[in-house]
Design an enzyme around this catalytic site. Structure first.
Site, mmCIF file in Angstrom:
data_model
loop_
_atom_site.group_PDB
_atom_site.id
_atom_site.type_symbol
_atom_site.label_atom_id
_atom_site.label_comp_id
_atom_site.label_asym_id
_atom_site.label_seq_id
_atom_site.Cartn_x
_atom_site.Cartn_y
_atom_site.Cartn_z
ATOM 1 N N ASP A 253 -61.246 57.067 20.029
ATOM 2 C CA ASP A 253 -60.753 57.471 21.274
ATOM 3 C C ASP A 253 -61.522 56.748 22.359
ATOM 4 O O ASP A 253 -61.394 57.474 23.685
ATOM 5 C CB ASP A 253 -60.801 58.992 21.337
ATOM 6 C CG ASP A 253 -59.897 59.532 20.331
ATOM 7 O OD1 ASP A 253 -58.916 59.033 20.220
ATOM 8 O OD2 ASP A 253 -60.441 60.392 19.705
ATOM 9 N N ASP B 239 -58.020 64.776 21.519
ATOM 10 C CA ASP B 239 -57.442 64.217 20.345
ATOM 11 C C ASP B 239 -57.160 65.506 19.093
ATOM 12 O O ASP B 239 -58.044 66.553 19.233
ATOM 13 C CB ASP B 239 -58.616 63.258 19.974
ATOM 14 C CG ASP B 239 -58.002 62.631 18.439
ATOM 15 O OD1 ASP B 239 -57.141 62.159 18.430
ATOM 16 O OD2 ASP B 239 -58.926 62.707 17.586
#
Length: 743
Positions: A629, A420
């Site tokens: 996430d 990410d």
């Protein structure tokens, strides 16, 4: 209609005393799984403990402990092992007595080497050997008897049968045939060597649990609590409550998680995060229980105590990993289930074979005894858990928390790492670098509306908007209503006016024209800024009120960490929700290639992108913040959550990094590789001792004494090999250990 809610599953970690080998582990697990309400049970030989999942009832815990006892072992509290005397000679007394009684029996053997032929009187051999056999060796008879009653076998049974055969043969030769050349020294010395091996093994086991004990030692026993009248009182840590104000003096450990209210200082958090340098703490900063205060006295307000503290969760996480079983252990369990019966059969075949060959009962029995003694499954039971305990323990000291053994075993196979962007590869504290209002729009009013709409959000971009409003002295009014639109933005009402704020992609979906600021959009995207917009609902549709550009910085060392992973043959991917231009600009600063960037990915789409990366047999690790996430972390083969020492998303992934250092990703993969190597080495040696030793003993090349020494050495060598992992340092992870072919 009355409904009842089923009680949620609970876990219990009873200590299990008296286990000696992998067969013991299997027997305890079978006994525990038969208890009503128990859903799963795993037993760890190295820690002499069990992890039991069960449905709580009034008698559940008592039934679990009773099952341990009925299986022939001693249920005990986990704290007993942690508080045992750690002096070097603990438990050595039986070994010392055994050596004093056995050595005189060995002296005639030494005399033969120099050509002398003399023997102790048979009655003296009997007096020296019998206490060793039946007093010091009583533990083997007890444990072997329990194994027989349970219909299984273990190391103790093999030792008891083998040494009893040697002692019994000596008695028969002495009393029935009047021989003076007996085998009392073999049975006595084998028992002594086994006891010595168990003592050395226990000392090594203590070292494998050093990481847990070091973490437990971080808890201070008392805390200085500020009373209502302003005075102070020292209370046991167990009595401290969330909300209490605590005084921490220079050099003391912080007693609980909390927020610093008065004073400035530096805090050493190295035991929690692996960060070697002290961290500056000022008013409003978070402090973590277990860290060490530096030079300043400060007052803090406790926010989390007991089981809710970060330190308690870290300890629980490491314990969970060490209590779990790696997939490779299943093979060991299958072998252990049949090992002892097979060895007993081999010993009988050895006895029968030598008798048929005409060797005589004496010679045949001694060779069968050697087979029984050398074929110990103890090393098999220690091979995997000892390596896992050492690996997870040393990793925890470097700020890498491994949640379960499966993640530890799988991580070394990773050939693709997906990151990410925000908060993982970047600092995660974006600044509002551009606020552009179209002609005819009051810029201060637009910023006030944007800040009001974002006032209740913890998103990094929302905090940047609020910080910009504060810098310009703009008062932020509370919104009338706010609703988050997943993956797109926020909408709500402020002062009777309706607004939405979100990505340009959302604006395109809604048909909002950005033509008035198109030139600024292209310029900011080219500079790598993340763009967002404020839109107002007006009569006739939606009107653009402001274009906002946010800039973030790469984390220090992130580019070098990514380059190091690429050199190891790891495929890199950055997944971002930003527009492609902004994502590419940040990727360029990080040293990533355009083909390694996936941009404009909604949070809900990340898990699908990770699943796509896994196609073709690739093993994928996803690195994210562990909260936003979470679906992507779960979709990966190995989820790695980036956290800090005060806000760790410990349950979002198999591995949690206690500080936001991208370099720890390589460290996590490296310690996985090294631990798996140790497991394989240990299993090789555990099997090798038996594969080589049993035939040699059966053929008469190993005496029972040598077999006993080899058996003791096998367990000690496996533990010693695992303890070599304690020398690992994440900062010095070697680059040759993770070479996977780049796709």
């Amino acid at each position: 209609m009355n409904t009842t809610t089923a009680p949620s599953p609970s876990t219990l970690d009873p200590g299990v005393g008296g286990m000696t080998c992998a067969s013991c582990v299997m027997r305890v697990e079978r006994a525990l799984r038969k208890v009503p309400g128990v859903t799963d049970a795993t037993v760890n030989l190295a820690t002499e403990s069990a992890r039991v999942s069960y449905t709580p009832t009034d008698e559940a815990e008592a039934q679990i402990r009773r099952a341990v006892r009925n299986a022939g072992y001693e249920p005990r509290a986990m704290e007993e092992a942690a508080t045992e005397d750690l002096s070097p000679w603990t438990g050595f007394a039986p070994v010392g007595v055994g050596l004093l009684l056995s050595l005189p029996l060995v002296l005639p053997m030494a005399a033969e080497l120099v050509g002398s032929d003399w023997m102790l009187p048979a009655w003296l051999q009997f007096l020296l050997a019998t206490p060793v056999q039946f007093v010091l060796g009583a533990r083997f008879y007890r444990a072997g008897w329990h194994a027989l009653k349970a219909g299984t076998g273990n190391m103790d049974l093999l030792v008891a049968i083998g040494t009893s055969a040697g002692w019994g043969l000596s008695m028969w030769l002495w009393l029935a045939e009047g021989h003076q050349h007996l085998y009392f020294e073999a049975s006595a010395l084998v028992l002594t060597l086994v006891l010595l091996g168990k003592w050395l093994e226990a000392r090594a086991k203590r070292q494998t649990t050093a990481a847990i004990r070091a973490l437990q030692a971080l808890r201070p026993e008392t805390a200085h609590v500020v009373l209502r009248d302003g005075g102070e009182a020292d209370l046991p840590l167990a009595e401290v409550l969330a909300g209490d104000r605590l005084v921490v003096r220079p050099g003391e450990r912080v007693p609980a998680d909390g927020v610093l209210e008065q004073g400035d200082t530096h805090v050493d958090e190295s035991m929690l995060t692996g960060e070697p340098l002290p961290v500056t703490k000022t008013t409003g900063a978070r402090v973590t229980g277990g860290s060490i205060n530096g030079e300043g006295r400060f007052v803090m307000r406790a926010t989390a105590v007991g089981r809710e503290s970060v330190l308690a969760q870290i300890i629980r996480l490491v314990e969970d990993a060490q209590a779990g079983k790696a997939p490779i252990q299943r093979m060991v369990d299958q072998v252990s289930a049949v090992f002892v019966p097979v060895v007993l059969v081999l010993a009988l075949l050895t006895l029968a074979g030598w008798l048929l060959a005409g060797a005589g009962l004496e010679s045949a029995l001694i060779r069968a005894v050697a087979v029984l003694v050398i074929a110990c499954p103890c090393a098999l039971g220690l091979a995997t858990p000892a390596a896992i305990m050492a690996g997870t323990g040393v990793a925890a000291g470097q700020g890498i928390l491994i949640k379960d053994a499966q993640a530890l075993e799988l991580a070394h196979k990773v050939d693709t790492v997906a990151f990410d962007k925000t908060g993982t590869l970047t600092v995660g504290q974006p600044r509002l670098v551009a606020f552009i209002a179209p002609d005819g729009v009051d810029e201060r009013d637009a910023l006030a509306m944007a800040a009001a709409l974002q006032s209740g959000s913890e998103h990094p971009l929302a905090r940047a908007v609020l910080a910009a409003a504060k810098e310009r002295g703009i008062a932020v009014a509370p919104p009338d209503a706010v609703r988050a639109v997943a993956g797109r933005g926020t909408e709500g009402e402020v002062g009777g006016r309706s607004f939405l704020i979100g990505s340009l992609r959302w604006l395109e979906e809604l048909g909002v024209a950005v033509a008035p600021v198109q030139a600024q959009v292209q310029r900011l995207q080219g500079e790598g800024a993340t763009l967002s917009a404020l839109v107002e609902r007006v009569t006739g549709g939606l009107a653009l009120r402001a274009l906002m550009g946010f800039a973030d910085e790469p984390k220090p060392g992130a580019a070098q960490a990514l380059a190091s992973l690429r050199q190891r043959g790891i495929r890199l991917v950055m997944i971002s929700g930003d527009n492609r231009a902004a994502a590419l600009a940040m990727a360029h600063r990080l040293g990533l290639k355009p083909q390694e960037v996936q941009a404009e990915v909604l949070p809900a789409e990340k898990s699908a992108r990770v699943a796509a990366l896994r196609q073709g047999g690739h093993v994928v690790a996803m690195v994210g913040d562990g909260v936003n996430d979470a679906p992507a972390l779960a979709a990966a083969d190995v989820g790695i959550a980036m956290g800090t020492g005060t806000d760790v998303a410990m349950h979002a992934a198999g591995i949690t990094l206690m500080r936001g250092d991208v370099g720890l990703v390589a460290g996590a993969l490296d310690i996985s590789h090294r631990t798996v190597v140790k497991i394989r080495q240990n299993l090789f040696w555990a099997f090798a001792y038996n594969v080589a030793g049993i035939p040699l003993a059966a053929l008469g090349y190993l005496s029972p004494v040598v077999a006993g020494a080899a058996m003791a050495l096998s367990s000690v060598s496996v533990l010693t090999n695992a303890l070599l992992l304690k020398r690992w340092s994440g900062a010095r992870a070697s680059s040759h250990t993770l070479r996977n072919p780049a796709p």
